[in-house]
Design a protein around this motif. Sequence first.
Motif, PDB file in Angstrom:
ATOM      1  N   ILE A   1       0.839  -1.202   0.000  1.00 37.35           N
ATOM      2  CA  ILE A   1       0.000   0.000   0.000  1.00 37.35           C
ATOM      3  C   ILE A   1       0.872   1.249   0.000  1.00 37.35           C
ATOM      4  O   ILE A   1       0.612   2.200  -0.744  1.00 37.35           O
ATOM      5  CB  ILE A   1      -0.962  -0.022   1.205  1.00 37.35           C
ATOM      6  N   HIS A   2       1.923   1.241   0.811  1.00 33.89           N
ATOM      7  CA  HIS A   2       2.834   2.392   0.855  1.00 33.89           C
ATOM      8  C   HIS A   2       3.510   2.603  -0.503  1.00 33.89           C
ATOM      9  O   HIS A   2       3.649   3.740  -0.973  1.00 33.89           O
ATOM     10  CB  HIS A   2       3.879   2.187   1.948  1.00 33.89           C
TER      11      HIS A   2
ATOM     12  N   ALA B   1       2.347   1.660  -3.485  1.00 39.17           N
ATOM     13  CA  ALA B   1       1.357   2.111  -4.470  1.00 39.17           C
ATOM     14  C   ALA B   1       1.034   3.591  -4.287  1.00 39.17           C
ATOM     15  O   ALA B   1       0.829   4.314  -5.268  1.00 39.17           O
ATOM     16  CB  ALA B   1       0.087   1.275  -4.351  1.00 39.17           C
ATOM     17  N   ARG B   2       0.998   4.054  -3.059  1.00 35.59           N
ATOM     18  CA  ARG B   2       0.721   5.473  -2.811  1.00 35.59           C
ATOM     19  C   ARG B   2       1.898   6.363  -3.172  1.00 35.59           C
ATOM     20  O   ARG B   2       1.720   7.539  -3.469  1.00 35.59           O
ATOM     21  CB  ARG B   2       0.354   5.690  -1.349  1.00 35.59           C
ATOM     22  N   SER B   3       3.106   5.826  -3.132  1.00 36.95           N
ATOM     23  CA  SER B   3       4.284   6.650  -3.396  1.00 36.95           C
ATOM     24  C   SER B   3       4.590   6.782  -4.884  1.00 36.95           C
ATOM     25  O   SER B   3       5.417   7.605  -5.261  1.00 36.95           O
ATOM     26  CB  SER B   3       5.499   6.076  -2.675  1.00 36.95           C
ATOM     27  N   GLN B   4       3.948   5.984  -5.727  1.00 38.61           N
ATOM     28  CA  GLN B   4       4.223   6.038  -7.157  1.00 38.61           C
ATOM     29  C   GLN B   4       3.602   7.277  -7.781  1.00 38.61           C
ATOM     30  O   GLN B   4       2.481   7.653  -7.469  1.00 38.61           O
ATOM     31  CB  GLN B   4       3.686   4.787  -7.857  1.00 38.61           C
ATOM     32  N   LYS B   5       4.337   7.890  -8.677  1.00 38.40           N
ATOM     33  CA  LYS B   5       3.863   9.067  -9.400  1.00 38.40           C
ATOM     34  C   LYS B   5       3.198   8.625 -10.695  1.00 38.40           C
ATOM     35  O   LYS B   5       3.563   7.615 -11.285  1.00 38.40           O
ATOM     36  CB  LYS B   5       5.023  10.014  -9.720  1.00 38.40           C
TER      37      LYS B   5
END
Length: 108
Positions: free
Chosen positions: A88-89, A91-95
């Motif tokens: 989850i971390h 996936a959220r950090s991807q631009k």
Amino acid sequence: MEDTKKTLYIPVGIKTRPEYFDGFGKTELRQSTLICLLGGGMDLLAFLFTQNISVCVLAMFVIIAGSVMMSTKDQTNLSAVDQVKNMIHFARSQKNYPYVALDEWKSR
């Protein structure tokens, strides 16, 4: 004169915290207990509505076994819950850079 080199022995597999069994320590016990209490509350509500004790007992056994399995760490010191948190971390950090195709022959 003899030149003797002293070698340093570093043991492998030493645990830094006490564990009840391999990969399951005090913090995992707390997590499992919390999940079991929450699951037990939901199971009690399900029993009050359905009045079916066999399904509720089976569900409680599944909740207990599942919480222990999901919080037990493996050789990489990650549990299934930790791996989901990492995914989850990540996936959220991807631009997201959307590509816009332009016609190269048109003048701008």
